[in-house]
Design a protein around this motif. Structure first.
Motif, PDB file in Angstrom:
ATOM      1  N   UNK A 120       6.112  19.430 -44.013  1.00  0.00           N
ATOM      2  CA  UNK A 120       6.455  18.544 -45.121  1.00  0.00           C
ATOM      3  C   UNK A 120       5.241  18.283 -46.011  1.00  0.00           C
ATOM      4  N   UNK A 121       4.091  17.989 -45.392  1.00  0.00           N
ATOM      5  CA  UNK A 121       2.879  17.711 -46.171  1.00  0.00           C
ATOM      6  C   UNK A 121       2.426  18.940 -46.956  1.00  0.00           C
ATOM      7  N   UNK A 122       2.558  20.112 -46.346  1.00  0.00           N
ATOM      8  CA  UNK A 122       2.216  21.343 -47.070  1.00  0.00           C
ATOM      9  C   UNK A 122       3.121  21.521 -48.284  1.00  0.00           C
ATOM     10  N   UNK A 123       4.416  21.287 -48.099  1.00  0.00           N
ATOM     11  CA  UNK A 123       5.364  21.397 -49.205  1.00  0.00           C
ATOM     12  C   UNK A 123       5.058  20.360 -50.280  1.00  0.00           C
ATOM     13  N   UNK A 124       4.796  19.150 -49.870  1.00  0.00           N
ATOM     14  CA  UNK A 124       4.477  18.081 -50.789  1.00  0.00           C
ATOM     15  C   UNK A 124       3.208  18.395 -51.575  1.00  0.00           C
ATOM     16  N   UNK A 125       2.214  18.935 -50.906  1.00  0.00           N
ATOM     17  CA  UNK A 125       0.964  19.311 -51.556  1.00  0.00           C
ATOM     18  C   UNK A 125       1.191  20.385 -52.603  1.00  0.00           C
ATOM     19  N   UNK A 126       2.015  21.388 -52.288  1.00  0.00           N
ATOM     20  CA  UNK A 126       2.328  22.454 -53.241  1.00  0.00           C
ATOM     21  C   UNK A 126       3.081  21.902 -54.434  1.00  0.00           C
ATOM     22  N   UNK A 127       3.981  20.943 -54.202  1.00  0.00           N
ATOM     23  CA  UNK A 127       4.734  20.331 -55.279  1.00  0.00           C
ATOM     24  C   UNK A 127       3.813  19.599 -56.253  1.00  0.00           C
ATOM     25  N   UNK A 129       0.672  20.213 -56.751  1.00  0.00           N
ATOM     26  CA  UNK A 129      -0.169  21.192 -57.447  1.00  0.00           C
ATOM     27  C   UNK A 129       0.554  21.756 -58.651  1.00  0.00           C
ATOM     28  N   UNK A 130       1.846  22.052 -58.514  1.00  0.00           N
ATOM     29  CA  UNK A 130       2.589  22.629 -59.618  1.00  0.00           C
ATOM     30  C   UNK A 130       2.863  21.600 -60.720  1.00  0.00           C
TER      31      UNK A 130
END
Length: 133
Positions: A120-127, A129-130
């Motif tokens: 979840x944190x990885x996904x949130x971090x990518x979100x 960034x974009x």
């Protein structure tokens, strides 16, 4: 106040909050006043080895828990040794009470849930960034 004292204090605070223990209750359990716990948590006062052991027992963690994020290149005066410099980024992140609380809470979860939080944190971090790009 040194980086080590701040890190240990943040780890104490994060674990205490994760367990929903007040400063007063922790203080009573280890034989100090709550003001002393405040000073430990802020890094203003150093925690003696014997007191840190009591805190570890009270919070249900091994004493090594408080030293996670440190490495062996730190000398007694908290300056990097000539053998190699260390990054201050992990130290700064771990000394943040919010990060310590998150880590303490995640540590209470079963491994599968820990992995889900990490994903979840990885996904949130990518979100994020974009969104800033």
């Amino acid at each position: 106040m040194s980086n080590v004292d701040v890190l240990i204090g943040a780890r104490i605070k994060g674990r205490r909050i994760a367990l929903k223990i007040s400063q007063t209750k922790l203080a009573e359990a280890v034989g100090v006043r709550f003001q002393q716990v405040q000073k430990y948590e802020s890094g203003a006062n150093r925690v003696s080895a014997s007191r840190l052991l009591l805190i570890a027992e009270t919070l249900g963690v091994p004493i090594a828990y408080f030293f996670q994020g440190l490495d062996s290149t730190t000398t007694s005066d908290d300056t990097p040794s000539s053998e190699g410099a260390r990054s201050t980024t992990p130290m700064n992140a771990l000394s943040d009470a919010r990060v310590s609380e998150i880590l303490a809470l995640v540590e209470t979860l079963p491994t599968e849930q820990q992995m889900a939080v990490l994903a979840f944190l990885r996904t949130l971090s990518k979100t994020s960034e974009t969104e800033t790009a």
